[in-house]
Design a protein around this motif. Structure first.
Motif, PDB file in Angstrom:
ATOM      1  N   LEU A 106      11.515  -1.027  14.576  1.00 61.21           N
ATOM      2  CA  LEU A 106      10.618  -2.018  13.967  1.00 61.21           C
ATOM      3  C   LEU A 106       9.215  -1.457  13.778  1.00 61.21           C
ATOM      4  O   LEU A 106       8.583  -1.670  12.734  1.00 61.21           O
ATOM      5  CB  LEU A 106      10.559  -3.275  14.833  1.00 61.21           C
ATOM      6  N   LEU A 107       8.733  -0.739  14.772  1.00 60.94           N
ATOM      7  CA  LEU A 107       7.401  -0.159  14.699  1.00 60.94           C
ATOM      8  C   LEU A 107       7.293   0.867  13.572  1.00 60.94           C
ATOM      9  O   LEU A 107       6.392   0.782  12.724  1.00 60.94           O
ATOM     10  CB  LEU A 107       7.040   0.497  16.037  1.00 60.94           C
ATOM     11  N   PHE A 108       8.229   1.816  13.508  1.00 64.81           N
ATOM     12  CA  PHE A 108       8.140   2.860  12.496  1.00 64.81           C
ATOM     13  C   PHE A 108       8.512   2.350  11.103  1.00 64.81           C
ATOM     14  O   PHE A 108       8.004   2.849  10.115  1.00 64.81           O
ATOM     15  CB  PHE A 108       8.966   4.077  12.893  1.00 64.81           C
ATOM     16  N   PHE A 109       9.358   1.340  11.024  1.00 62.24           N
ATOM     17  CA  PHE A 109       9.637   0.705   9.734  1.00 62.24           C
ATOM     18  C   PHE A 109       8.370   0.046   9.199  1.00 62.24           C
ATOM     19  O   PHE A 109       8.027   0.187   8.027  1.00 62.24           O
ATOM     20  CB  PHE A 109      10.761  -0.324   9.874  1.00 62.24           C
ATOM     21  N   THR A 110       7.652  -0.653  10.080  1.00 65.77           N
ATOM     22  CA  THR A 110       6.397  -1.296   9.694  1.00 65.77           C
ATOM     23  C   THR A 110       5.357  -0.261   9.281  1.00 65.77           C
ATOM     24  O   THR A 110       4.667  -0.425   8.260  1.00 65.77           O
ATOM     25  CB  THR A 110       5.857  -2.160  10.850  1.00 65.77           C
ATOM     26  N   ILE A 111       5.231   0.800  10.053  1.00 65.28           N
ATOM     27  CA  ILE A 111       4.285   1.866   9.719  1.00 65.28           C
ATOM     28  C   ILE A 111       4.677   2.512   8.393  1.00 65.28           C
ATOM     29  O   ILE A 111       3.818   2.812   7.558  1.00 65.28           O
ATOM     30  CB  ILE A 111       4.217   2.914  10.850  1.00 65.28           C
ATOM     31  N   TYR A 112       5.970   2.709   8.181  1.00 64.15           N
ATOM     32  CA  TYR A 112       6.471   3.296   6.927  1.00 64.15           C
ATOM     33  C   TYR A 112       6.077   2.434   5.725  1.00 64.15           C
ATOM     34  O   TYR A 112       5.543   2.940   4.740  1.00 64.15           O
ATOM     35  CB  TYR A 112       7.987   3.444   7.012  1.00 64.15           C
ATOM     36  N   ILE A 113       6.312   1.135   5.816  1.00 61.79           N
ATOM     37  CA  ILE A 113       5.969   0.221   4.722  1.00 61.79           C
ATOM     38  C   ILE A 113       4.456   0.221   4.494  1.00 61.79           C
ATOM     39  O   ILE A 113       3.983   0.288   3.354  1.00 61.79           O
ATOM     40  CB  ILE A 113       6.485  -1.206   5.013  1.00 61.79           C
ATOM     41  N   PHE A 114       3.687   0.158   5.581  1.00 57.55           N
ATOM     42  CA  PHE A 114       2.225   0.170   5.463  1.00 57.55           C
ATOM     43  C   PHE A 114       1.732   1.456   4.811  1.00 57.55           C
ATOM     44  O   PHE A 114       0.895   1.431   3.905  1.00 57.55           O
ATOM     45  CB  PHE A 114       1.583  -0.006   6.845  1.00 57.55           C
ATOM     46  N   LEU A 115       2.241   2.608   5.262  1.00 55.46           N
ATOM     47  CA  LEU A 115       1.798   3.887   4.710  1.00 55.46           C
ATOM     48  C   LEU A 115       2.215   4.055   3.256  1.00 55.46           C
ATOM     49  O   LEU A 115       1.468   4.645   2.460  1.00 55.46           O
ATOM     50  CB  LEU A 115       2.322   5.051   5.544  1.00 55.46           C
ATOM     51  N   CYS A 116       3.385   3.554   2.895  1.00 55.70           N
ATOM     52  CA  CYS A 116       3.800   3.614   1.481  1.00 55.70           C
ATOM     53  C   CYS A 116       2.851   2.798   0.614  1.00 55.70           C
ATOM     54  O   CYS A 116       2.411   3.252  -0.444  1.00 55.70           O
ATOM     55  CB  CYS A 116       5.229   3.107   1.316  1.00 55.70           C
ATOM     56  N   GLY A 117       2.523   1.600   1.055  1.00 60.93           N
ATOM     57  CA  GLY A 117       1.578   0.764   0.313  1.00 60.93           C
ATOM     58  C   GLY A 117       0.195   1.376   0.268  1.00 60.93           C
ATOM     59  O   GLY A 117      -0.465   1.397  -0.779  1.00 60.93           O
ATOM     60  N   GLY A 119      -0.577   4.581   0.594  1.00 60.09           N
ATOM     61  CA  GLY A 119      -0.531   5.779  -0.245  1.00 60.09           C
ATOM     62  C   GLY A 119      -0.514   5.430  -1.722  1.00 60.09           C
ATOM     63  O   GLY A 119      -1.180   6.081  -2.534  1.00 60.09           O
ATOM     64  N   LEU A 120       0.218   4.392  -2.065  1.00 62.29           N
ATOM     65  CA  LEU A 120       0.257   3.943  -3.451  1.00 62.29           C
ATOM     66  C   LEU A 120      -1.121   3.476  -3.902  1.00 62.29           C
ATOM     67  O   LEU A 120      -1.603   3.857  -4.971  1.00 62.29           O
ATOM     68  CB  LEU A 120       1.271   2.800  -3.579  1.00 62.29           C
ATOM     69  N   ARG A 123      -3.495   6.468  -4.278  1.00 59.41           N
ATOM     70  CA  ARG A 123      -3.263   7.248  -5.496  1.00 59.41           C
ATOM     71  C   ARG A 123      -3.712   6.497  -6.749  1.00 59.41           C
ATOM     72  O   ARG A 123      -4.152   7.108  -7.708  1.00 59.41           O
ATOM     73  CB  ARG A 123      -1.783   7.628  -5.625  1.00 59.41           C
ATOM     74  N   ILE A 124      -3.589   5.179  -6.735  1.00 57.93           N
ATOM     75  CA  ILE A 124      -4.018   4.394  -7.891  1.00 57.93           C
ATOM     76  C   ILE A 124      -5.538   4.406  -8.017  1.00 57.93           C
ATOM     77  O   ILE A 124      -6.083   4.553  -9.123  1.00 57.93           O
ATOM     78  CB  ILE A 124      -3.497   2.936  -7.781  1.00 57.93           C
ATOM     79  N   LEU A 125      -6.220   4.293  -6.890  1.00 54.30           N
ATOM     80  CA  LEU A 125      -7.680   4.211  -6.910  1.00 54.30           C
ATOM     81  C   LEU A 125      -8.372   5.568  -7.043  1.00 54.30           C
ATOM     82  O   LEU A 125      -9.562   5.615  -7.333  1.00 54.30           O
ATOM     83  CB  LEU A 125      -8.172   3.500  -5.659  1.00 54.30           C
ATOM     84  N   SER A 126      -7.656   6.651  -6.825  1.00 51.75           N
ATOM     85  CA  SER A 126      -8.319   7.948  -6.923  1.00 51.75           C
ATOM     86  C   SER A 126      -7.964   8.681  -8.197  1.00 51.75           C
ATOM     87  O   SER A 126      -7.214   8.334  -9.001  1.00 51.75           O
ATOM     88  CB  SER A 126      -7.966   8.820  -5.738  1.00 51.75           C
TER      89      SER A 126
END
Length: 126
Positions: A106-117, A119-120, A123-126
């Motif tokens: 649960l912890l790493f799934f949450t971190i994964y979703i957060f980091l994907c968002g 990172g997206l 990349r959009i803002l830079s």
């Protein structure tokens, strides 16, 4: 060469969700039990999510934070062990390990979703 490395990293980062879904579908077909299939898929893909978090961090900040990931994993294990001992008075290793493993999913799934968002958005803002 850099395209190959980027492709490999991108594939590893996307494997956890695909792997989770694949294991879930196969498990449902075999066992016909959806709740057990969710648990089985979560148990089998915990390591994939940890690896994906590691590679996303490298991609976002160009730093290896493997020591942080391992420290978080073992800190969760330490806290779970203490709580388990405190409430039950006796340590049941199988039950304890299952709780640690699923919480880490649960912890790493949450971190994964957060980091994907994140990172997206980065990349959009830079």
């Amino acid at each position: 060469m850099t395209e190959v490395v980027a492709w490999v990293i991108a594939t590893i980062v996307t494997i956890p969700l695909l792997g989770w879904y694949f294991i879930y579908i196969v498990s449902v077909k075999i066992s016909k039990n959806k709740s057990k299939s969710i648990q089985r898929a979560s148990d089998w893909t915990t390591v994939l999510f940890m690896i994906a978090v590691y590679f996303i961090i490298i991609e976002l900040w160009a730093k290896s934070l493997l020591w942080v990931i391992l420290a978080v994993f073992f800190f969760v294990a330490l806290i779970f062990t203490f709580i388990h001992w405190r409430f039950s008075g006796d340590i049941h290793v199988g039950k304890l390990f299952k709780g640690i493993w699923r919480f880490n999913f649960l912890l790493f799934f949450t971190i994964y979703i957060f980091l994907c968002g994140f990172g997206l958005l980065l990349r959009i803002l830079s």
